[in-house]
Design an enzyme around this catalytic site. Structure first.
Site, PDB file in Angstrom:
ATOM      1  N   TYR A 147       0.851  -0.888  -0.311  1.00 21.41           N
ATOM      2  CA  TYR A 147       0.102  -0.174  -0.017  1.00 21.41           C
ATOM      3  C   TYR A 147       0.901   1.251   0.322  1.00 21.41           C
ATOM      4  O   TYR A 147       1.166   2.237  -0.936  1.00 21.41           O
ATOM      5  CB  TYR A 147      -0.981   0.196   1.451  1.00 21.41           C
ATOM      6  CG  TYR A 147      -2.185   1.093   1.180  1.00 21.41           C
ATOM      7  CD1 TYR A 147      -3.094   0.474   0.338  1.00 21.41           C
ATOM      8  CD2 TYR A 147      -1.858   2.259   2.037  1.00 21.41           C
ATOM      9  CE1 TYR A 147      -4.638   1.628   0.816  1.00 21.41           C
ATOM     10  CE2 TYR A 147      -3.197   3.254   2.480  1.00 21.41           C
ATOM     11  CZ  TYR A 147      -3.507   3.062   1.290  1.00 21.41           C
ATOM     12  OH  TYR A 147      -5.110   3.864   2.076  1.00 21.41           O
ATOM     13  N   ILE A 180      -8.689   8.100   8.236  1.00 21.87           N
ATOM     14  CA  ILE A 180     -10.314   8.775   8.052  1.00 21.87           C
ATOM     15  C   ILE A 180     -11.153   7.927   8.315  1.00 21.87           C
ATOM     16  O   ILE A 180     -11.067   6.324   8.318  1.00 21.87           O
ATOM     17  CB  ILE A 180     -10.297   9.293   6.238  1.00 21.87           C
ATOM     18  CG1 ILE A 180      -9.268   9.851   6.134  1.00 21.87           C
ATOM     19  CG2 ILE A 180     -11.682  10.330   6.124  1.00 21.87           C
ATOM     20  CD1 ILE A 180      -8.856  11.648   7.245  1.00 21.87           C
TER      21      ILE A 180
HETATM   22  N1  CAA Z   1       6.288  -0.618  14.473  1.00 18.07           N
HETATM   23  C1  CAA Z   1       7.378  -1.295  14.903  1.00 18.07           C
HETATM   24  N2  CAA Z   1       6.749  -3.138  15.280  1.00 18.07           N
HETATM   25  C2  CAA Z   1       5.349  -3.350  15.309  1.00 18.07           C
HETATM   26  C3  CAA Z   1       4.584  -2.440  15.037  1.00 18.07           C
HETATM   27  C4  CAA Z   1       5.057  -1.114  14.781  1.00 18.07           C
HETATM   28  N3  CAA Z   1       4.603   0.178  13.724  1.00 18.07           N
HETATM   29  N4  CAA Z   1       3.523  -3.093  14.580  1.00 18.07           N
HETATM   30  C5  CAA Z   1       3.954  -4.349  14.904  1.00 18.07           C
HETATM   31  N5  CAA Z   1       4.966  -4.633  15.224  1.00 18.07           N
HETATM   32  C6  CAA Z   1       5.073  -5.895  16.425  1.00 18.07           C
HETATM   33  C7  CAA Z   1       4.215  -6.447  17.049  1.00 18.07           C
HETATM   34  O1  CAA Z   1       4.665  -5.574  18.267  1.00 18.07           O
HETATM   35  C8  CAA Z   1       4.947  -7.950  16.931  1.00 18.07           C
HETATM   36  O2  CAA Z   1       5.603  -8.524  17.632  1.00 18.07           O
HETATM   37  P1  CAA Z   1       6.201  -9.274  18.710  1.00 18.07           P
HETATM   38  O3  CAA Z   1       5.988 -10.363  17.241  1.00 18.07           O
HETATM   39  O4  CAA Z   1       7.592  -9.354  18.957  1.00 18.07           O
HETATM   40  O5  CAA Z   1       5.471  -9.425  19.314  1.00 18.07           O
HETATM   41  C9  CAA Z   1       5.086  -8.197  15.231  1.00 18.07           C
HETATM   42  O6  CAA Z   1       5.531  -7.274  14.961  1.00 18.07           O
HETATM   43  C10 CAA Z   1       3.574  -8.462  14.379  1.00 18.07           C
HETATM   44  O7  CAA Z   1       3.196  -8.034  14.725  1.00 18.07           O
HETATM   45  P2  CAA Z   1       1.351  -8.082  15.073  1.00 18.07           P
HETATM   46  O8  CAA Z   1       1.113  -9.170  15.530  1.00 18.07           O
HETATM   47  O9  CAA Z   1       0.365  -7.101  14.844  1.00 18.07           O
HETATM   48  O10 CAA Z   1       1.059  -8.690  13.217  1.00 18.07           O
HETATM   49  P3  CAA Z   1      -0.254  -9.466  12.461  1.00 18.07           P
HETATM   50  O11 CAA Z   1       0.295  -9.719  11.138  1.00 18.07           O
HETATM   51  O12 CAA Z   1      -1.032  -9.914  13.120  1.00 18.07           O
HETATM   52  O13 CAA Z   1      -0.075  -8.398  11.395  1.00 18.07           O
HETATM   53  C11 CAA Z   1      -0.501  -5.734  10.862  1.00 18.07           C
HETATM   54  C12 CAA Z   1       0.654  -7.015  11.349  1.00 18.07           C
HETATM   55  C13 CAA Z   1      -1.468  -6.469   9.679  1.00 18.07           C
HETATM   56  C14 CAA Z   1       0.650  -4.784  10.213  1.00 18.07           C
HETATM   57  C15 CAA Z   1      -1.351  -5.175  11.993  1.00 18.07           C
HETATM   58  O14 CAA Z   1      -0.205  -4.915  12.917  1.00 18.07           O
HETATM   59  C16 CAA Z   1      -2.205  -4.206  11.106  1.00 18.07           C
HETATM   60  O15 CAA Z   1      -2.884  -4.423  10.682  1.00 18.07           O
HETATM   61  N6  CAA Z   1      -1.321  -3.045  11.015  1.00 18.07           N
HETATM   62  C17 CAA Z   1      -1.934  -2.085  10.981  1.00 18.07           C
HETATM   63  C18 CAA Z   1      -1.364  -1.277   9.575  1.00 18.07           C
HETATM   64  C19 CAA Z   1      -2.371  -0.411   9.214  1.00 18.07           C
HETATM   65  O16 CAA Z   1      -2.342   1.006   9.375  1.00 18.07           O
HETATM   66  N7  CAA Z   1      -2.944   0.223   7.986  1.00 18.07           N
HETATM   67  C20 CAA Z   1      -3.609   0.918   8.041  1.00 18.07           C
HETATM   68  C21 CAA Z   1      -5.168   0.631   6.807  1.00 18.07           C
HETATM   69  S1  CAA Z   1      -5.918   2.295   6.732  1.00 18.07           S
HETATM   70  C22 CAA Z   1      -4.796   3.192   5.359  1.00 18.07           C
HETATM   71  O17 CAA Z   1      -4.111   2.581   4.901  1.00 18.07           O
HETATM   72  C23 CAA Z   1      -5.440   3.879   4.607  1.00 18.07           C
HETATM   73  C24 CAA Z   1      -4.635   5.231   4.716  1.00 18.07           C
HETATM   74  O18 CAA Z   1      -4.537   5.704   4.298  1.00 18.07           O
HETATM   75  C25 CAA Z   1      -3.978   5.912   6.040  1.00 18.07           C
END
Ligand code: CAA
Length: 240
Positions: A147, A180
């Site tokens: 993305y 948003i």
């Molecule tokens: N920085 C550093 N480490 C992070 C982190 C971050 N921002 N986020 C997660 N981690 C770490 C976690 O702490 C975890 O570490 P451990 O294994 O040591 O515990 C590891 O990464 C894995 O994290 P998850 O368990 O959350 O992993 P997952 O595979 O289940 O999910 C993910 C990963 C899909 C990225 C989930 O964290 C997520 O959905 N994040 C949000 C992503 C996001 O902001 N998307 C925006 C969508 S809306 C959009 O895109 C519109 C727009 O234009 C703004």
């Protein structure tokens, strides 16, 4: 005659607010959608805005659909490339399919749609193109290499196309929304979203109408000197 606009992904979320905002400004709007017929028909019943179904990742479908819209509504003066999807996941878990799909829809869709309206806008010496990028294309985001790459690409695409359109009266600008209040953002795990909102200086998610406001500004008749710019609307989350 009223200006004609196409808004991709125009029946839901940010796109819905943009379609309604343009309609309220006296513009004839065609709202594209990709999937949910029932929601699209309900949107038309509610707003009076016509909807058209096609996949913006499909180049030929974009050309054919723009031709249909032009025959029904008239030449397209305004294009808002808003359609976008997420397939979030860390690099370890992201499949090639999830990479391709996000690039094809979010970035490929901008190319396909601009291509479909470009010759006509050049002939008529007028056009307004607004591409919806993202804060995550500016700053990156954990779990979004696909993305972020697509949205970052949109920002480069905007600046390059702006140079090509400038002498023909076509402005090309981008908006970089922050988080948003839409279904897309609601799909982010609640604990993750809570941490993101805590970092937004304004202290809340944005509203779709707050992005539509920016689109209307960039599409104004007297906006001819605003081109190649990126308008960040993100509650102060990323000042760029
Ligand atoms: N920085 C550093 N480490 C992070 C982190 C971050 N921002 N986020 C997660 N981690 C770490 C976690 O702490 C975890 O570490 P451990 O294994 O040591 O515990 C590891 O990464 C894995 O994290 P998850 O368990 O959350 O992993 P997952 O595979 O289940 O999910 C993910 C990963 C899909 C990225 C989930 O964290 C997520 O959905 N994040 C949000 C992503 C996001 O902001 N998307 C925006 C969508 S809306 C959009 O895109 C519109 C727009 O234009 C703004």
């Amino acid at each position: 005659m009223a200006r004609v606009a196409i808004v991709t992904g125009g029946s839901r979320g940010i796109g819905e607010a943009i379609s309604i905002g343009l309609r309220d400004a006296g513009i004839t709007v065609a709202a594209n959608y990709a999937g949910n017929d029932e929601k699209a028909h309900a949107f038309t019943a509610r707003t009076g805005i016509k909807t058209y179904k096609w996949d913006v990742a499909d180049h030929d479908a974009c050309l054919a659909s723009v031709a249909t819209i032009e025959s029904e509504l008239g030449p397209v003066d305004i294009l808002v490339n808003n359609a976008g999807i997420t397939r979030d996941g860390t690099m370890k878990k992201m499949s090639r399919d999830h990479w391709d799909h996000v690039i094809d829809v979010n970035l490929g869709g901008c190319f396909n749609m601009a291509k479909a309206v470009w010759a006509g806008m050049n002939d008529r010496k007028y056009g307004r193109i607004v591409n919806i990028g993202s804060i995550n294309g500016q700053a990156g985001q954990y779990g979004q290499v696909n993305y972020a790459a697509a949205k970052s690409g949109i920002h480069g695409f905007t600046k390059a196309l702006a140079q090509e359109g400038a002498r023909a009266g076509i402005t090309v600008n981008a908006i970089a929304p922050g988080y948003i209040d839409t279904d897309m953002v609601a799909a982010v795990p609640a604990d993750v979203l809570e941490k993101i909102v805590a970092k937004i200086p304004v202290g809340r998610l944005g509203k779709a109408e707050e992005i539509a406001r920016g689109v209307l500004f960039l599409c104004a008749e007297d906006g001819g000197f605003i081109t190649g710019s990126t308008l960040s609307i993100n509650g102060g989350q990323h000042m760029y």
